[in-house]
Design an enzyme around this catalytic site. Structure first.
Site, PDB file in Angstrom:
ATOM      1  N   HIS A 151      20.747  -6.867   1.650  1.00 15.85           N
ATOM      2  CA  HIS A 151      20.054  -6.810   2.942  1.00 15.85           C
ATOM      3  C   HIS A 151      18.573  -7.184   2.858  1.00 15.85           C
ATOM      4  CE1 HIS A 151      23.672  -4.338   3.518  1.00 15.85           C
ATOM      5  NE2 HIS A 151      23.578  -4.676   4.784  1.00 15.85           N
ATOM      6  N   CYS A 168      25.902  -9.449   5.239  1.00 14.26           N
ATOM      7  CA  CYS A 168      25.850  -8.774   3.937  1.00 14.26           C
ATOM      8  C   CYS A 168      27.121  -8.963   3.120  1.00 14.26           C
ATOM      9  CB  CYS A 168      25.526  -7.287   4.108  1.00 14.26           C
ATOM     10  SG  CYS A 168      26.622  -6.387   5.229  1.00 14.26           S
ATOM     11  N   ASP A 191      21.658  -4.635  -3.440  1.00 10.76           N
ATOM     12  CA  ASP A 191      21.734  -4.638  -1.985  1.00 10.76           C
ATOM     13  C   ASP A 191      21.389  -6.026  -1.435  1.00 10.76           C
ATOM     14  OD1 ASP A 191      21.410  -4.204   0.760  1.00 10.76           O
ATOM     15  OD2 ASP A 191      20.494  -2.241   0.488  1.00 10.76           O
TER      16      ASP A 191
END
Length: 255
Positions: free
Chosen positions: A191, A65, A189
């Site tokens: 992810h 990440c 994000d």
């Protein structure tokens, strides 16, 4: 037995990353409405590509990440500064950190995490962009640093990298919304797994969202990397603004 084999084949097909790095979505935060009707909103200036788990065919789920957030920031810098180097791959990032003697040679090919400190080193090495790093001792103190983030978005308009220890999920920050009683950060994000089809899908599933600062982990410290480069390509010459003293994190475990 046949059904089990088919299910196993389908799992392998869906779990294998697909390289679509030449067709990544851009500016996935656009279209998000401010979280409240009152207050002021400051967001990035310029364009970026959304990098996330596996988007280039490399399976980095559980450890990549920080790299993906760095790549997102690099794509913004590349779109801002003419004739700048390409967005580095994960192996290229690891090689840069070894070259800078921040990491040992064994770091190459590892699944060790990187955070805001490493982001600062890489963007300075590749693009000549220095960064300011804000160390937040605990998430419950985030509100004290929000004026600095507002000033950053208004002055520079570059995306931020945010990571912590107990909250070990690196994320990009694309804006801030502040009212008299509430403050939200616009989170992108990294992810996400699979091929991102649309900005609307990402926003609906909250891979892109406004997050209230009370929703961050109160007991976790956070390091926030603020690249000092404006949306029109101007780089700050004030090296005194670059704060490199941060708390580093053991990034050998997976999430």
């Amino acid at each position: 037995m046949v059904r089990r084999s088919i299910c196993l084949l389908m799992f392998k097909m869906t779990s294998t990353p697909v390289n679509y790095s030449e067709n990544l979505l851009q500016n996935v935060h656009e279209g998000t409405e401010p979280p409240t009707t009152n207050g002021t909103t400051s967001v990035i200036q310029g364009s970026y590509h959304y990098y996330h788990y596996g988007c280039d065919g490399m399976n980095d789920k559980g450890w990549g990440c920080g790299y993906r957030t760095l790549q997102t920031i690099c794509s913004w810098i590349r779109g801002t500064i003419e004739h700048s180097p390409a967005v580095p791959s994960i192996p290229a990032i690891q090689q840069i950190l070894i070259h800078l003697e921040d990491k040992p040679s064994g770091f190459m090919g590892s699944h060790d995490w990187i955070g805001s400190f490493e982001v600062c080193l890489v963007v300075d090495h590749l693009y000549g962009v220095s960064s300011k790093i804000i160390h937040v001792t605990k998430g419950s103190d985030l509100n004290q640093h929000m004026p600095s983030l507002i000033e950053h978005f208004n002055r520079y308009g570059s995306p931020l990298m945010m990571g912590g220890d107990q909250d070990c999920s690196a994320k990009a920050v694309m804006g801030i919304h502040a009212s008299d009683s509430d403050v939200y950060l616009l989170i992108v994000d990294p992810h996400y797994c699979g091929r991102a089809r649309s900005c609307q899908e990402l926003q609906k599933k909250e891979w892109v969202k406004w997050q209230h600062i009370d929703e961050f982990v109160h007991s976790s410290f956070y390091n926030i990397c603020l690249p000092l480069c404006t949306g029109n390509g101007n780089i700050s010459g004030d090296k005194n603004n670059a704060v490199i003293k941060v708390k580093k994190i053991n990034r050998t475990k997976k999430i």
